[in-house]
Enzyme design. Structure first.
Site, PDB file in Angstrom:
ATOM      1  N   GLY A  74       0.799  -1.216   0.000  1.00 18.18           N
ATOM      2  CA  GLY A  74       0.000   0.000   0.000  1.00 18.18           C
ATOM      3  C   GLY A  74       0.833   1.268   0.000  1.00 18.18           C
ATOM      4  O   GLY A  74       2.052   1.243  -0.136  1.00 18.18           O
ATOM      5  N   GLY A 113       7.018  -4.026  12.606  1.00 15.45           N
ATOM      6  CA  GLY A 113       8.414  -4.440  12.517  1.00 15.45           C
ATOM      7  C   GLY A 113       9.245  -3.312  11.926  1.00 15.45           C
ATOM      8  O   GLY A 113       8.814  -2.150  11.880  1.00 15.45           O
ATOM      9  N   ILE A 137       7.806 -11.862  14.329  1.00 14.82           N
ATOM     10  CA  ILE A 137       8.134 -13.223  14.753  1.00 14.82           C
ATOM     11  C   ILE A 137       9.627 -13.485  14.575  1.00 14.82           C
ATOM     12  O   ILE A 137      10.188 -14.376  15.189  1.00 14.82           O
ATOM     13  CB  ILE A 137       7.340 -14.311  13.978  1.00 14.82           C
ATOM     14  CG1 ILE A 137       7.653 -14.276  12.477  1.00 14.82           C
ATOM     15  CG2 ILE A 137       5.854 -14.192  14.229  1.00 14.82           C
ATOM     16  CD1 ILE A 137       7.193 -15.530  11.736  1.00 14.82           C
ATOM     17  N   ASP A 138      10.269 -12.690  13.704  1.00 14.77           N
ATOM     18  CA  ASP A 138      11.678 -12.946  13.371  1.00 14.77           C
ATOM     19  C   ASP A 138      12.632 -12.621  14.527  1.00 14.77           C
ATOM     20  O   ASP A 138      13.765 -13.092  14.538  1.00 14.77           O
ATOM     21  CB  ASP A 138      12.097 -12.122  12.144  1.00 14.77           C
ATOM     22  CG  ASP A 138      11.222 -12.380  10.940  1.00 14.77           C
ATOM     23  OD1 ASP A 138      10.579 -13.446  10.886  1.00 14.77           O
ATOM     24  OD2 ASP A 138      11.155 -11.510  10.056  1.00 14.77           O
ATOM     25  N   GLY A 181      11.997 -16.169   9.142  1.00 19.64           N
ATOM     26  CA  GLY A 181      13.013 -15.422   9.901  1.00 19.64           C
ATOM     27  C   GLY A 181      13.773 -14.395   9.091  1.00 19.64           C
ATOM     28  O   GLY A 181      14.668 -13.737   9.607  1.00 19.64           O
ATOM     29  N   GLU A 233      14.991 -19.615   6.351  1.00 25.39           N
ATOM     30  CA  GLU A 233      14.724 -19.232   4.950  1.00 25.39           C
ATOM     31  C   GLU A 233      15.780 -18.308   4.351  1.00 25.39           C
ATOM     32  O   GLU A 233      15.970 -18.293   3.140  1.00 25.39           O
ATOM     33  CB  GLU A 233      13.340 -18.572   4.844  1.00 25.39           C
ATOM     34  CG  GLU A 233      13.226 -17.264   5.633  1.00 25.39           C
ATOM     35  CD  GLU A 233      11.861 -16.595   5.517  1.00 25.39           C
ATOM     36  OE1 GLU A 233      10.968 -17.127   4.836  1.00 25.39           O
ATOM     37  OE2 GLU A 233      11.688 -15.522   6.136  1.00 25.39           O
ATOM     38  N   HIS A 281       3.629 -19.791   6.610  1.00 22.35           N
ATOM     39  CA  HIS A 281       2.774 -18.934   7.440  1.00 22.35           C
ATOM     40  C   HIS A 281       2.130 -19.652   8.613  1.00 22.35           C
ATOM     41  O   HIS A 281       1.484 -19.005   9.437  1.00 22.35           O
ATOM     42  CB  HIS A 281       1.733 -18.250   6.552  1.00 22.35           C
ATOM     43  CG  HIS A 281       2.373 -17.251   5.632  1.00 22.35           C
ATOM     44  ND1 HIS A 281       2.997 -17.625   4.472  1.00 22.35           N
ATOM     45  CD2 HIS A 281       2.532 -15.912   5.737  1.00 22.35           C
ATOM     46  CE1 HIS A 281       3.506 -16.550   3.884  1.00 22.35           C
ATOM     47  NE2 HIS A 281       3.230 -15.502   4.632  1.00 22.35           N
ATOM     48  N   LEU A 282       2.322 -20.964   8.696  1.00 26.86           N
ATOM     49  CA  LEU A 282       1.851 -21.650   9.914  1.00 26.86           C
ATOM     50  C   LEU A 282       2.494 -21.006  11.137  1.00 26.86           C
ATOM     51  O   LEU A 282       1.915 -20.944  12.220  1.00 26.86           O
ATOM     52  CB  LEU A 282       2.244 -23.128   9.884  1.00 26.86           C
ATOM     53  CG  LEU A 282       1.532 -24.036   8.891  1.00 26.86           C
ATOM     54  CD1 LEU A 282       2.133 -25.426   8.928  1.00 26.86           C
ATOM     55  CD2 LEU A 282       0.041 -24.091   9.225  1.00 26.86           C
TER      56      LEU A 282
HETATM   57  O1  F6P Z   1       8.905 -10.754   8.849  1.00 31.54           O
HETATM   58  C1  F6P Z   1       7.987 -11.746   9.166  1.00 31.54           C
HETATM   59  C2  F6P Z   1       7.868 -12.732   8.060  1.00 31.54           C
HETATM   60  O2  F6P Z   1       6.966 -13.721   8.469  1.00 31.54           O
HETATM   61  C3  F6P Z   1       9.184 -13.337   7.581  1.00 31.54           C
HETATM   62  O3  F6P Z   1       9.677 -14.305   8.470  1.00 31.54           O
HETATM   63  C4  F6P Z   1       8.786 -13.830   6.212  1.00 31.54           C
HETATM   64  O4  F6P Z   1       9.887 -13.903   5.327  1.00 31.54           O
HETATM   65  C5  F6P Z   1       7.846 -12.768   5.740  1.00 31.54           C
HETATM   66  O5  F6P Z   1       7.322 -12.141   6.896  1.00 31.54           O
HETATM   67  C6  F6P Z   1       6.707 -13.289   4.898  1.00 31.54           C
HETATM   68  O6  F6P Z   1       5.962 -12.213   4.474  1.00 31.54           O
HETATM   69  P1  F6P Z   1       4.601 -12.351   3.660  1.00 31.54           P
HETATM   70  O7  F6P Z   1       3.509 -12.609   4.652  1.00 31.54           O
HETATM   71  O8  F6P Z   1       4.472 -11.030   2.995  1.00 31.54           O
HETATM   72  O9  F6P Z   1       4.771 -13.482   2.722  1.00 31.54           O
END
Ligand code: F6P
Length: 358
Positions: A74, A113, A137-138, A181, A233, A281-282
């Site tokens: 956005g 974040g 979460i990272d 992460g 990742e 996303h889990l």
């Molecule tokens: O920064 C949090 C995070 O969950 C990362 O760990 C991950 O790479 C990213 O966001 C995923 O983002 P999106 O929800 O935009 O795919």
């Protein structure tokens, strides 16, 4: 007195606990809380928001996600990828200011974040009465020892590893589990240790495929026919090491997928059947752990305290079991990475977990 709250960027377990803390503490002061929907986008005229009464927040603490909705896209997105920063247009800032003025918002609590806090800093510099609350979460923000959401993500990894171990054992396979992460290895390292991984690969420690394969084959020679490899990742592949410093490696802009590549290589080198599993996303969904509920709530209450003090431009932070604050300026653009020589890495090595390097 009326204050606003919004959460921006990716969602994170514990966001509703922050909202609960803010609304509870504000109502004690007789303040009204406006919750803006879908992050900063809710600030655009005519304003997309809801009034948050204490009754609205009863029972929300245990819910994952956020009752306000969020976005990392956005008009206000200041950070798109690791290296992509984009300025927020003056016209957008002006529109947001109009909404703030019309609603007579005297403090705006931004829960986000690094990217969202960069936007918050931009708005603060434009005169917005901003208070930051760190969220990811990272767990990779430099100015706070911990963020809520991290513990829940780690618990998700541990739960997954408990499951993956049993199927790996049944099939005598190697299972590669990829965690989130971004460019920090916190989730993989903590989740890997707590979940009994045999190998943990993180961005902070370059690894070699040969060492990983050796570890798996050594285990096999001792009668352990399955192995579990956790990979963050953002882990750099050995073939990416040719990159010049600062240059993007081949997968940095598209987190997700590195586990598959590593699994394929492990299978080639060990001859063992190998499967990859990306948790994705889990790790961000579901109910927050008790630690994240409490931390989120404490952050929310602290944010209201900062608003009462008029400490704008500050971000709530957590250090040595204490919730305090730092300037948002200090907090942004500084990724907190795992210390490769640190005590947690040493703990992992001490219990026989390979980091893929030695
Ligand atoms: O920064 C949090 C995070 O969950 C990362 O760990 C991950 O790479 C990213 O966001 C995923 O983002 P999106 O929800 O935009 O795919």
């Amino acid at each position: 007195m009326r204050i606003g709250i919004l959460n921006s960027g990716g969602d994170c377990p514990g966001l509703n606990a922050v909202i609960h803390g803010v609304v509870g503490a504000a109502s004690k002061l007789g303040w009204e809380v406006i919750g803006f929907r879908d992050g900063f986008e809710g600030l655009l005229p005519p304003g997309d928001y809801r009034v948050l009464d204490p009754e609205d927040t009863v029972g929300i603490m245990k819910l994952g996600g956020t009752i306000l909705g969020t976005t990392n896209r956005g008009d206000f997105a200041s950070k798109v990828g690791t290296h992509d920063l984009s300025a927020i247009a003056d016209s957008i800032v002006e529109k947001a200011k109009r909404t703030m003025d019309q609603l007579e918002i005297r403090a705006l609590i931004v829960v986000g974040g690094d990217g969202s806090l960069s936007t918050a800093l931009h708005l603060y510099r434009e005169g917005f009465p901003v208070i930051g609350v760190p969220k990811t979460i990272d767990n990779d923000l430099q100015a706070t020892a911990m963020t809520f959401g991290f513990d829940s993500a780690v618990n998700c990894v541990v739960d997954a590893l408990d499951r993956v171990h049993t199927t790996a054992m049944s099939h005598k396979r190697v299972m590669v589990v990829e965690t989130m992460g971004r460019s920090a290895g916190w989730i993989a390292l903590w989740g890997g240790i707590a979940g009994g991984a045999n190998v943990v690969l993180i961005p902070e420690i370059p690894f070699s495929y040969e060492k990983v394969a050796q570890c798996i084959l050594d285990r096999e020679s001792k009668g352990y026919l399955s192995s579990v490899v956790v990979v963050a990742e953002g882990t750099q592949l050995p073939e990416d090491e040719q990159c010049e410093p600062g240059e993007l490696n081949s997968h940095e802009n598209r987190f997700g997928g590195v586990g598959d590549m590593i699994a394929e290589k492990i299978q080639q080198l060990t001859g063992k059947e190998t499967r990859a599993c990306t948790l994705g996303h889990l790790q961000r969904g579901g109910a927050p752990t008790s630690l994240d509920r409490i931390l989120g709530m404490r952050f929310g209450v602290k944010a209201v305290e900062l608003a009462r003090e008029g400490a704008f431009g500050q971000m709530v932070s957590y250090e040595a079991y204490h919730v305090g604050s730092v300037t948002i300026e200090e907090a942004v653009h500084q990724v907190r990475k795992v210390d490769p020589q640190g005590e947690v890495v040493k703990t992992a090595r001490a219990v026989g977990i390979s980091l893929g390097d030695c």
